[in-house]
Design an enzyme around this catalytic site. Structure first.
Site, PDB file in Angstrom:
ATOM      1  CG  ASP A  70      -1.805   1.209   1.321  1.00 40.37           C
ATOM      2  OD1 ASP A  70      -1.546   2.203   0.614  1.00 40.37           O
ATOM      3  OD2 ASP A  70      -2.780   1.166   2.096  1.00 40.37           O
ATOM      4  CG  ASN A  97      -0.641   0.398 -12.744  1.00 42.66           C
ATOM      5  OD1 ASN A  97      -1.090   0.897 -13.771  1.00 42.66           O
ATOM      6  ND2 ASN A  97      -1.379  -0.372 -11.946  1.00 42.66           N
ATOM      7  CB  SER A 154      -4.073  10.955 -16.791  1.00 40.81           C
ATOM      8  OG  SER A 154      -5.203  11.439 -17.473  1.00 40.81           O
ATOM      9  CE1 TYR A 187      -6.388   9.534 -11.958  1.00 40.07           C
ATOM     10  CE2 TYR A 187      -6.938  10.725 -13.968  1.00 40.07           C
ATOM     11  CZ  TYR A 187      -6.333   9.651 -13.331  1.00 40.07           C
ATOM     12  OH  TYR A 187      -5.661   8.697 -14.073  1.00 40.07           O
ATOM     13  CE  LYS A 191      -2.604   9.172 -12.147  1.00 45.21           C
ATOM     14  NZ  LYS A 191      -1.620   8.089 -12.049  1.00 45.21           N
ATOM     15  CB  THR A 222      -9.432   0.205 -15.599  1.00 46.48           C
ATOM     16  OG1 THR A 222      -9.459   1.605 -15.269  1.00 46.48           O
ATOM     17  CG2 THR A 222      -8.464  -0.047 -16.744  1.00 46.48           C
TER      18      THR A 222
HETATM   19  N1  LIG Z   1      -8.180   3.957 -16.805  1.00 44.55           N
HETATM   20  C1  LIG Z   1      -7.732   4.989 -17.501  1.00 44.55           C
HETATM   21  O1  LIG Z   1      -8.379   5.463 -18.448  1.00 44.55           O
HETATM   22  C2  LIG Z   1      -6.414   5.628 -17.165  1.00 44.55           C
HETATM   23  C3  LIG Z   1      -5.948   6.642 -17.993  1.00 44.55           C
HETATM   24  C4  LIG Z   1      -4.731   7.246 -17.716  1.00 44.55           C
HETATM   25  C5  LIG Z   1      -4.001   6.821 -16.618  1.00 44.55           C
HETATM   26  N2  LIG Z   1      -4.473   5.834 -15.817  1.00 44.55           N
HETATM   27  C6  LIG Z   1      -3.665   5.415 -14.665  1.00 44.55           C
HETATM   28  O2  LIG Z   1      -3.399   4.040 -14.783  1.00 44.55           O
HETATM   29  C7  LIG Z   1      -3.090   3.512 -13.473  1.00 44.55           C
HETATM   30  C8  LIG Z   1      -3.878   2.227 -13.259  1.00 44.55           C
HETATM   31  O3  LIG Z   1      -5.252   2.574 -13.170  1.00 44.55           O
HETATM   32  P1  LIG Z   1      -6.417   1.647 -13.739  1.00 44.55           P
HETATM   33  O4  LIG Z   1      -7.082   2.412 -14.813  1.00 44.55           O
HETATM   34  O5  LIG Z   1      -5.952   0.288 -13.987  1.00 44.55           O
HETATM   35  O6  LIG Z   1      -7.421   1.716 -12.480  1.00 44.55           O
HETATM   36  P2  LIG Z   1      -7.878   0.598 -11.447  1.00 44.55           P
HETATM   37  O7  LIG Z   1      -8.499  -0.528 -12.170  1.00 44.55           O
HETATM   38  O8  LIG Z   1      -8.688   1.349 -10.439  1.00 44.55           O
HETATM   39  O9  LIG Z   1      -6.503   0.092 -10.779  1.00 44.55           O
HETATM   40  C9  LIG Z   1      -5.810   0.913  -9.872  1.00 44.55           C
HETATM   41  C10 LIG Z   1      -4.884   0.029  -9.054  1.00 44.55           C
HETATM   42  O10 LIG Z   1      -4.170   0.876  -8.132  1.00 44.55           O
HETATM   43  C11 LIG Z   1      -4.317   0.295  -6.831  1.00 44.55           C
HETATM   44  N3  LIG Z   1      -4.189   1.255  -5.753  1.00 44.55           N
HETATM   45  C12 LIG Z   1      -4.992   2.291  -5.430  1.00 44.55           C
HETATM   46  N4  LIG Z   1      -4.543   2.900  -4.329  1.00 44.55           N
HETATM   47  C13 LIG Z   1      -3.435   2.219  -3.913  1.00 44.55           C
HETATM   48  C14 LIG Z   1      -2.538   2.334  -2.829  1.00 44.55           C
HETATM   49  N5  LIG Z   1      -2.712   3.265  -1.886  1.00 44.55           N
HETATM   50  N6  LIG Z   1      -1.491   1.481  -2.742  1.00 44.55           N
HETATM   51  C15 LIG Z   1      -1.325   0.510  -3.667  1.00 44.55           C
HETATM   52  N7  LIG Z   1      -2.156   0.315  -4.711  1.00 44.55           N
HETATM   53  C16 LIG Z   1      -3.203   1.168  -4.825  1.00 44.55           C
HETATM   54  C17 LIG Z   1      -5.712  -0.336  -6.860  1.00 44.55           C
HETATM   55  O11 LIG Z   1      -5.871  -1.235  -5.780  1.00 44.55           O
HETATM   56  P3  LIG Z   1      -7.329  -1.678  -5.284  1.00 44.55           P
HETATM   57  O12 LIG Z   1      -7.790  -2.728  -6.238  1.00 44.55           O
HETATM   58  O13 LIG Z   1      -7.081  -2.195  -3.910  1.00 44.55           O
HETATM   59  O14 LIG Z   1      -8.211  -0.466  -5.284  1.00 44.55           O
HETATM   60  C18 LIG Z   1      -5.646  -1.006  -8.214  1.00 44.55           C
HETATM   61  O15 LIG Z   1      -4.904  -2.186  -8.140  1.00 44.55           O
HETATM   62  C19 LIG Z   1      -3.444   4.631 -12.494  1.00 44.55           C
HETATM   63  O16 LIG Z   1      -2.267   5.297 -12.096  1.00 44.55           O
HETATM   64  C20 LIG Z   1      -4.328   5.560 -13.307  1.00 44.55           C
HETATM   65  O17 LIG Z   1      -4.300   6.875 -12.835  1.00 44.55           O
HETATM   66  C21 LIG Z   1      -5.661   5.208 -16.062  1.00 44.55           C
END
Ligand SMILES: NC(=O)c1ccc[n+]([C@@H]2O[C@H](COP(=O)([O-])OP(=O)(O)OC[C@H]3O[C@@H](n4cnc5c(N)ncnc54)[C@H](OP(=O)(O)O)[C@@H]3O)[C@@H](O)[C@H]2O)c1
Length: 277
Positions: A70, A97, A154, A187, A191, A222
């Site tokens: 965490d 990530n 992002s 957010y 970022k 996601t």
């Molecule tokens: N989805 C998009 O369109 C998008 C676009 C640009 C950038 N991103 C970036 O991509 C990355 C992955 O996001 P995702 O889209 O895959 O979202 P997601 O499905 O919500 O996955 C986020 C992951 O981060 C973990 N997390 C959250 N807080 C944490 C903490 N305090 N310590 C450790 N792990 C933690 C979550 O754990 P839990 O399962 O326990 O919550 C989950 O495993 C993020 O940095 C996000 O900002 C996403």
């Protein structure tokens, strides 16, 4: 190939979403990896993710281990560091990530706006930096010709795009009060802060031969933004989000060194996706 000769890749938040898809993409490739699946809380979720990984590429020579982490907890960071140091002695690629968009918790009455802003900053900026800071020595202990450090950012956090006033997704509201709600405001701010963290790490590690990347993976379908308790949140699919495997393939290319020419000071951006997200 024995485990010690595999490329060790640590991915935070890899139990789901982009992190898990990136691990899957690595498993599907001919190169052999040892992927550390970062997961906060219940490690059963990481074990399920590892099962999925093996199912997705049964012939893969890659391995995966669950790692409890965490990034908002100093104790968790210290404990994860000790485990990785003792078991592997180094990492070759660090993927920052883990990230959060917690606005749905305000809508559900679980957090005040201040708590939401502070917690998102805690995860996306402070936690990401302190985790990186703790693990940087393990990256410097890598024997790979080019250790790599990735930060997942992002397109929404681009100050340039917002400030130049030309993006169709940022129209100016009419004069007067109240102003309309700004989607993804905390957010995007957090970022943007993380972008500075990443750029600073690129500067700090420049003479150590570490390639540092800021990656905007595109709008991906996601669990980002969805409330972990109520399941409610933005409908990313309705906003045009694409299969996270597409962004993950791009991240895997960076991990494999296919984008080293674009490491800092040039950011790695998928321009087509950035325009949407
Ligand atoms: N989805 C998009 O369109 C998008 C676009 C640009 C950038 N991103 C970036 O991509 C990355 C992955 O996001 P995702 O889209 O895959 O979202 P997601 O499905 O919500 O996955 C986020 C992951 O981060 C973990 N997390 C959250 N807080 C944490 C903490 N305090 N310590 C450790 N792990 C933690 C979550 O754990 P839990 O399962 O326990 O919550 C989950 O495993 C993020 O940095 C996000 O900002 C996403």
């Amino acid at each position: 190939m024995d485990s010690s000769s595999k490329t060790v890749v640590l991915i935070t938040g890899a139990n789901t979403g982009l992190g898990l898809e990136t691990a899957k993409s690595l498993f599907a490739r001919p190169e052999s990896y040892h992927v550390l699946i970062g997961c906060r809380g219940d490690l059963e979720r990481a074990k399920t993710a590892i099962f999925e990984l093996r199912e997705s590429s049964p012939a893969s020579t890659s391995l995966a281990d669950a790692l409890s982490i965490d990034i908002t907890s100093d104790e968790s960071i210290a404990s994860a560091f000790q485990q990785v140091q003792e078991k592997y002695g180094h990492i070759d690629v660090l993927v920052n990530n883990a990230g959060a968009d917690l606005e749905s918790a305000v809508a559900a009455g679980q957090m005040t706006p201040r708590e939401c802003w502070n917690e998102m900053y805690n995860v996306n900026v402070t936690g990401t930096h302190l985790f990186t800071s703790a693990f940087a020595p393990l990256l410097l202990a890598s024997k790979a010709s080019t250790p790599r450090m990735l930060f997942i950012t992002s397109g929404l956090s681009s100050l340039t795009e917002l400030a130049n006033g030309e993006s169709p997704r940022y129209t100016n509201p009419p004069a007067g009060w109240p102003k309309p709600i700004v989607p993804f405001f905390p957010y995007r701010v957090s970022k943007s802060g993380m972008n500075m963290v990443a750029t600073e790490w690129a500067r700090l590690l420049r003479k150590d031969g570490v390639c540092v990347f800021l990656i905007s993976p595109g709008l991906l379908n996601t669990g980002l933004g969805s409330n972990r308790k109520t399941g409610q949140g933005p409908n990313l699919g309705a906003l045009g989000a694409i299969d996270p495997a597409i962004g993950a393939g791009f991240c895997a290319d960076v991990i494999e060194g296919k984008r080293d020419g674009q490491a800092w000071p040039t950011n790695v951006l998928r321009k087509d996706a950035v325009q949407q997200w």
